[in-house]
Design a protein around this motif. Structure first.
Motif, PDB file in Angstrom:
ATOM      1  N   SER B  23       0.837  -1.197   0.000  1.00  0.00           N
ATOM      2  CA  SER B  23       0.000   0.000   0.000  1.00  0.00           C
ATOM      3  C   SER B  23       0.872   1.247   0.000  1.00  0.00           C
ATOM      4  CB  SER B  23      -0.917  -0.001   1.212  1.00  0.00           C
ATOM      5  OG  SER B  23      -0.206   0.358   2.354  1.00  0.00           O
ATOM      6  N   LYS B  24       0.570   2.119  -0.952  1.00  0.00           N
ATOM      7  CA  LYS B  24       1.326   3.369  -1.069  1.00  0.00           C
ATOM      8  C   LYS B  24       1.025   4.300   0.100  1.00  0.00           C
ATOM      9  CE  LYS B  24       3.655   4.040  -5.093  1.00  0.00           C
ATOM     10  NZ  LYS B  24       4.834   4.855  -5.279  1.00  0.00           N
ATOM     11  N   ASN B  25      -0.154   4.113   0.705  1.00  0.00           N
ATOM     12  CA  ASN B  25      -0.553   5.043   1.762  1.00  0.00           C
ATOM     13  C   ASN B  25       0.364   4.967   2.972  1.00  0.00           C
ATOM     14  OD1 ASN B  25      -2.668   5.472   0.092  1.00  0.00           O
ATOM     15  ND2 ASN B  25      -4.085   4.144   1.224  1.00  0.00           N
ATOM     16  N   ARG B  26       1.008   3.797   3.139  1.00  0.00           N
ATOM     17  CA  ARG B  26       1.884   3.656   4.284  1.00  0.00           C
ATOM     18  C   ARG B  26       3.097   4.588   4.182  1.00  0.00           C
ATOM     19  NH1 ARG B  26       2.542  -0.502   7.679  1.00  0.00           N
ATOM     20  NH2 ARG B  26       0.907  -2.059   7.776  1.00  0.00           N
ATOM     21  N   LEU B  27       3.580   4.788   2.958  1.00  0.00           N
ATOM     22  CA  LEU B  27       4.824   5.529   2.780  1.00  0.00           C
ATOM     23  C   LEU B  27       4.623   6.977   3.176  1.00  0.00           C
ATOM     24  CD1 LEU B  27       5.735   3.863  -0.550  1.00  0.00           C
ATOM     25  CD2 LEU B  27       7.001   3.638   1.549  1.00  0.00           C
ATOM     26  N   THR B  28       5.407   7.400   4.138  1.00  0.00           N
ATOM     27  CA  THR B  28       5.239   8.752   4.661  1.00  0.00           C
ATOM     28  C   THR B  28       6.024   9.772   3.865  1.00  0.00           C
ATOM     29  OG1 THR B  28       6.990   8.210   6.176  1.00  0.00           O
ATOM     30  CG2 THR B  28       4.750   8.054   7.013  1.00  0.00           C
ATOM     31  N   THR B  29       6.988   9.308   3.075  1.00  0.00           N
ATOM     32  CA  THR B  29       7.817  10.256   2.343  1.00  0.00           C
ATOM     33  C   THR B  29       7.292  10.419   0.918  1.00  0.00           C
ATOM     34  OG1 THR B  29       9.271   8.416   1.871  1.00  0.00           O
ATOM     35  CG2 THR B  29       9.923   9.889   3.619  1.00  0.00           C
ATOM     36  N   VAL B  30       7.632  11.536   0.290  1.00  0.00           N
ATOM     37  CA  VAL B  30       7.274  11.738  -1.106  1.00  0.00           C
ATOM     38  C   VAL B  30       8.563  11.795  -1.914  1.00  0.00           C
ATOM     39  CG1 VAL B  30       5.120  12.932  -0.658  1.00  0.00           C
ATOM     40  CG2 VAL B  30       7.223  14.228  -0.833  1.00  0.00           C
ATOM     41  N   GLN B  31       8.464  11.482  -3.190  1.00  0.00           N
ATOM     42  CA  GLN B  31       9.627  11.497  -4.066  1.00  0.00           C
ATOM     43  C   GLN B  31       9.855  12.931  -4.489  1.00  0.00           C
ATOM     44  OE1 GLN B  31      11.542   8.494  -5.033  1.00  0.00           O
ATOM     45  NE2 GLN B  31      10.632   8.374  -3.017  1.00  0.00           N
ATOM     46  N   TYR B  32      10.725  13.635  -3.762  1.00  0.00           N
ATOM     47  CA  TYR B  32      10.713  15.087  -3.763  1.00  0.00           C
ATOM     48  C   TYR B  32      10.732  15.794  -5.113  1.00  0.00           C
ATOM     49  CZ  TYR B  32      12.826  19.627  -3.727  1.00  0.00           C
ATOM     50  OH  TYR B  32      13.145  20.891  -4.036  1.00  0.00           O
ATOM     51  N   PRO B  33      11.704  15.650  -5.969  1.00  0.00           N
ATOM     52  CA  PRO B  33      11.662  16.571  -7.120  1.00  0.00           C
ATOM     53  C   PRO B  33      10.433  16.338  -7.989  1.00  0.00           C
ATOM     54  CG  PRO B  33      13.783  15.478  -6.981  1.00  0.00           C
ATOM     55  CD  PRO B  33      12.871  14.774  -6.054  1.00  0.00           C
ATOM     56  N   GLU B  34       9.944  15.094  -8.038  1.00  0.00           N
ATOM     57  CA  GLU B  34       8.768  14.833  -8.864  1.00  0.00           C
ATOM     58  C   GLU B  34       7.482  15.125  -8.111  1.00  0.00           C
ATOM     59  OE1 GLU B  34      10.909  11.681  -8.679  1.00  0.00           O
ATOM     60  OE2 GLU B  34      12.223  12.783 -10.031  1.00  0.00           O
ATOM     61  N   GLU B  35       7.388  14.569  -6.904  1.00  0.00           N
ATOM     62  CA  GLU B  35       6.190  14.844  -6.103  1.00  0.00           C
ATOM     63  C   GLU B  35       6.561  15.889  -5.063  1.00  0.00           C
ATOM     64  OE1 GLU B  35       4.967  11.273  -4.135  1.00  0.00           O
ATOM     65  OE2 GLU B  35       5.613  10.038  -5.811  1.00  0.00           O
ATOM     66  N   ARG B  36       5.589  16.720  -4.729  1.00  0.00           N
ATOM     67  CA  ARG B  36       5.824  17.682  -3.672  1.00  0.00           C
ATOM     68  C   ARG B  36       4.615  17.703  -2.768  1.00  0.00           C
ATOM     69  NH1 ARG B  36       9.573  21.862  -5.677  1.00  0.00           N
ATOM     70  NH2 ARG B  36      10.557  20.811  -7.398  1.00  0.00           N
ATOM     71  N   LEU B  37       4.882  17.914  -1.487  1.00  0.00           N
ATOM     72  CA  LEU B  37       3.774  18.083  -0.555  1.00  0.00           C
ATOM     73  C   LEU B  37       3.163  19.460  -0.801  1.00  0.00           C
ATOM     74  CD1 LEU B  37       5.371  16.740   2.705  1.00  0.00           C
ATOM     75  CD2 LEU B  37       3.524  15.696   1.452  1.00  0.00           C
ATOM     76  N   PRO B  38       1.842  19.603  -0.640  1.00  0.00           N
ATOM     77  CA  PRO B  38       1.252  20.933  -0.774  1.00  0.00           C
ATOM     78  C   PRO B  38       1.835  21.867   0.283  1.00  0.00           C
ATOM     79  CG  PRO B  38      -0.314  19.392   0.157  1.00  0.00           C
ATOM     80  CD  PRO B  38       0.841  18.589  -0.314  1.00  0.00           C
ATOM     81  N   GLN B  39       2.072  23.128  -0.167  1.00  0.00           N
ATOM     82  CA  GLN B  39       2.740  24.038   0.755  1.00  0.00           C
ATOM     83  C   GLN B  39       1.749  24.637   1.761  1.00  0.00           C
ATOM     84  OE1 GLN B  39       5.084  27.144  -1.196  1.00  0.00           O
ATOM     85  NE2 GLN B  39       6.715  25.754  -0.659  1.00  0.00           N
ATOM     86  N   ILE B  40       2.218  24.795   2.964  1.00  0.00           N
ATOM     87  CA  ILE B  40       1.393  25.435   3.979  1.00  0.00           C
ATOM     88  C   ILE B  40       1.421  26.936   3.725  1.00  0.00           C
ATOM     89  CG2 ILE B  40       1.114  25.769   6.459  1.00  0.00           C
ATOM     90  CD1 ILE B  40       2.876  23.158   6.664  1.00  0.00           C
ATOM     91  N   GLU B  41       0.267  27.582   3.891  1.00  0.00           N
ATOM     92  CA  GLU B  41       0.213  28.983   3.499  1.00  0.00           C
ATOM     93  C   GLU B  41       1.101  29.860   4.366  1.00  0.00           C
ATOM     94  OE1 GLU B  41      -3.784  30.539   3.106  1.00  0.00           O
ATOM     95  OE2 GLU B  41      -2.903  32.519   2.873  1.00  0.00           O
ATOM     96  N   ALA B  42       1.254  29.498   5.627  1.00  0.00           N
ATOM     97  CA  ALA B  42       2.037  30.344   6.526  1.00  0.00           C
ATOM     98  C   ALA B  42       3.536  30.155   6.344  1.00  0.00           C
ATOM     99  CB  ALA B  42       1.657  30.050   7.968  1.00  0.00           C
ATOM    100  N   TYR B  43       3.944  29.252   5.441  1.00  0.00           N
ATOM    101  CA  TYR B  43       5.367  28.990   5.268  1.00  0.00           C
ATOM    102  C   TYR B  43       6.094  30.218   4.745  1.00  0.00           C
ATOM    103  CZ  TYR B  43       9.652  27.202   3.326  1.00  0.00           C
ATOM    104  OH  TYR B  43      10.975  27.013   3.025  1.00  0.00           O
TER     105      TYR B  43
END
Lengths: 395, 213, 166
Positions: B23-43
């Protein structure tokens, strides 16, 4: 007698070596023989080290629900190449107050000691560099050189963390060397020989399809487990990785090493792990012998490396599971559980030798092992009073 | 006893190991240059200069009042004031920075420059891919490197930018009303009144005091 | 007198001389360890595997580490500034020379053959074990008892007894 294709495949490296050596003049043949074997050992186990680092990082990553390295090459399997280039091109820093000579010698001695141990490991049928009649003694003797190398590294760095790490490492290695040797003594008792080759030869027979490994006896199982625990501690692997506890003493005795010297320490540590795993295979898991009689057509060296990889996977699995022990837990485990258990195991091996074969022998020996193990582990649990213990000469 | 706790732990890690392949849902990390976490607005990380319109030089809101330079705790802002003036964000003629440099190797991302700026000219950016091959000149960002459009500001901090725009709009309306009043008063008064002087009297922001401080 | 022997002997002598001559005590111990290792290699070269490997196990593995620990726990880490020659170096070397002369005389006048290799140079592990377990079992046991007593004594010395110290 013409060898069958199976035998040819089994002996392919031996015949290749003979073929290569036979081109040389007779005076150099014995030297060339040894040099070829040494080159083979160095290449194969350095390659295994590279593969293991990737496997370990990927495995630990998956255990922690991460991907692990997956960028360099297919599925990240060229990562060690990149790491090697990186460590080679890094600046080699030596602290100004360090003892330059000793600081330089320590990683060299460590890797030398680690490689020396492979001289007596039979990795396949007729594939051993030196068939010494005191092979196991040789293995443990060169194992002690590692302690010296660790001390040299820790002391010469002139860093309190290095020194603390070296002290911890030496204390741990000396403590666990006793159960390590005692756990392997049972096999020496059963085989009546200190030669690794003859120990493996004794385990190559089969009853039906089942092999005659020393693992399949009560003292063999107990000895194997005790040996593997002690081997984990000897090679400073988690959960016994106090000497390099990152959260406490940063990296222990190799904190002041960088670049290729650091890589050498890393290599030495892994080589030590492979060597003790290889000895465990030789002593308990039948060396290069196939696990079932109908699988003997697979070449012997493949069996050895398959078993080695299995043990490495177990090492990685345990590293991903267990947290680090405390120093007092480590020591009390060594002296209050491992040492008595190995001594009882030696006794059981003697009983096994003198009792007639049968189910009764199995039962008696298993009982003599299980009951003390139960009592000793209870004692370990109850003895946690945490009274402040002071030592007169250590203050 | 006999390490059943260890066995339980080994089973748990084995479940994690195998589960991470299933299950992909288990993986807590993202493949950074291709995938990115959505940015928090206060960042936020490093400051940038906001400009309105299309021309970054004309639209810069900064009036080179030196407040940020003085307030900056690690003193990483370097400003040189211009000698001439140009209309600022609300339409009043103001000085503008001839040089505006931020040494981001010194900047500590404290956002004090943003808090003290009376012109909403300096804001915090969210760009984090900033590695360079030169650690001196490439990390000293000049005016051009720092100037980013108001649209960019809207993109990275929408709510904050909307509030700033609303405030600026009322400000502009006020200035426009005053200019209209002045224009209406102009025919009545002497026609040769200096338009510059009229705008300085109309200014209700503490610009002169700040630059004199 | 093979080349191997000459190299090993040179290493051994160099190590032991360095152990006497070096200023830093830890360096001395490391040099001494080199001497031990050279001696072990000499034993191995003579075909005495058990003795040679035990030499490594005991001297390189245990004695060197013990010496190092003792030095670190007792000595200041600073280097000594005094001369490496003690005030009675002359009498010391005289005694050493005398001992060497006596040893040489004893070996020379021995009835045992020397200078030629004995027919069975291979001292295997099995005969040594047999001898230890049959002929010399009593000395072995006595030595074990002595060492156990020493071990217990060390523990008794090291651990504070709460009721005694309080």
């Amino acid at each position: 007698m013409i060898p069958t294709p199976v035998q040819q495949a089994d002996q392919i490296f031996v015949t290749l070596q003979h073929r290569l050596v036979s081109y040389l003049p007779a005076a150099f043949q014995s030297v060339a023989d040894v040099i070829l074997s040494v080159i083979a050992i160095v290449l194969v186990f350095a390659l295994l080290f590279a593969v293991t680092t990737v496997l370990e990082r990927k495995g630990l990553g998956r255990i922690q629900n991460r991907y692990g390295p997956n960028r360099v090459g297919p599925a990240g399997f060229f990562q060690p190449l990149a790491d090697g280039v990186k460590s080679l091109t890094k600046e080699d820093l030596v602290p100004r107050t360090a003892d330059q000579m000793v600081h330089f010698m320590a990683p060299v001695l460590l890797v030398l000691a680690a490689f020396l141990a492979y001289a007596v490991l039979p990795v396949g049928r007729n594939m051993v560099l030196a068939n010494l009649n005191a092979g196991i003694l040789f293995f443990f003797a060169v194992g002690t050189l590692v302690e010296l190398a660790v001390f040299m590294a820790g002391w010469s760095s002139r860093n309190k963390y290095s020194l603390l790490g070296a002290m911890r490492a030496i204390a741990q290695m000396i403590s666990y060397e006793v159960p390590l040797v005692l756990a392997s003594i049972v096999v020496i008792m059963a085989a009546g020989s200190l030669s690794t080759v003859s120990i493996v030869d004794m385990q190559t027979g089969y009853s039906g399809i089942w092999p005659h490994w020393f693992l399949f006896t009560p003292w063999g199982i107990a000895g194997f487990i005790l040996f593997m625990i002690a081997a984990t501690a000897e090679s400073n692997r988690s959960p016994f990785d106090l000497p390099e506890g990152e959260s406490e003493i940063i990296a222990g005795y190799y904190i002041e090493y960088s670049g290729f010297k650091f890589a050498l320490f890393f290599l030495g540590e892994y080589l030590g792990m492979f060597a003790t795993s290889g000895l465990a295979i030789t002593l308990f898991l039948g060396g290069w012998a196939a696990p079932f009689s109908f699988l003997t057509w697979i070449p012997s060296y493949l069996w050895f490396f398959a078993k080695l990889l299995l043990l490495i996977v177990i090492f990685i699995w345990i590293r991903g599971t267990l947290p680090r022990l405390r120093m007092d837990q480590l020591m009390s485990f060594a002296w209050q559980f491992m040492l008595p258990m190995t001594l009882i195991n030696v006794f059981v091996a003697g009983v096994w030798h003198f009792m007639p074969a049968g189910v009764i022998r199995w039962g008696v020996c298993a009982l003599v092992l299980v009951v003390p193990a139960f009592l000793l582990s209870r004692g370990l649990k109850q003895g946690k009073k945490f009274a402040a213990r002071t030592y007169r000469f250590a203050e | 006893m006999f390490g059943e706790g260890i066995l339980k732990g080994l089973a748990e890690t084995a479940r994690n190991f195998l589960g991470s392949y299933v299950s992909k849902n288990r993986l807590t990390t993202v493949q950074y240059p291709e995938e990115r976490l959505p940015q928090i607005e206060a960042y936020r990380n490093f400051p940038f200069l906001v400009y309105d319109g299309d021309d970054w030089q004309q639209g810069l809101r900064c009036v080179s009042c030196f407040i940020c330079e003085k307030e900056c705790p690690p003193k990483c802002i370097i400003i040189e004031k211009s000698t001439d003036k140009k209309p600022d964000a609300v339409g009043k003629p103001q000085f503008y920075p001839k040089v505006f440099n931020i040494d981001v190797s010194v900047c500590m991302s404290c956002q004090i420059c943003v808090e003290v700026c009376p012109f909403d000219a300096i804001k915090m950016d969210t760009d984090y891919e900033l590695s360079t091959t030169n650690r001196f000149s490439a990390l000293l960002w000049d005016k051009h490197r720092l100037a980013k459009s108001n649209e960019h500001y809207h993109k990275i901090h929408p709510t904050e930018a909307a509030a700033v725009d609303a405030a600026l709009a009322t400000e502009r309306a006020k200035v426009a009303a005053k200019a209209k009043a002045a224009a209406e008063a102009k025919p009545a008064a002497a026609p040769a009144t200096n338009p510059n002087g009229a705008s300085t009297t109309a200014a209700d922001k503490p610009v002169p005091t700040a630059s004199e401080k | 007198m093979t080349a191997t022997f000459l190299i090993l002997a040179a290493i051994t002598i160099a190590g032991t001389v360095a152990a006497m001559a070096m200023r830093n005590l830890i360096h001395c111990v490391l040099a001494l360890t080199l001497g031990f290792a050279g001696l072990a290699a000499l034993y191995l070269q003579l075909g005495a595997q058990f003795v040679g490997l035990t030499q490594i196990l005991v001297y390189v593995g245990a004695v060197a580490i013990l010496a190092v620990f003792v030095i670190m726990m007792t000595q200041h880490p600073t280097q000594t500034t005094e001369s490496i020659f003690s005030s009675f170096w002359f009498s010391g070397s005289l005694i050493a020379a005398l001992v060497f002369a006596v040893l040489g005389w004893a070996i020379h006048s021995s009835r045992l053959p020397y200078g030629i290799a004995p027919p069975h140079a291979e001292a295997a592990v099995q005969p040594i074990g047999d001898a230890l377990m049959h002929k010399y079992v009593l000395p072995l046991e006595i030595m074990g008892l002595l060492l156990t007593a020493a071990l217990i004594g060390a523990v008794v010395l090291a651990i504070h007894e709460k009721r005694r110290s309080a």
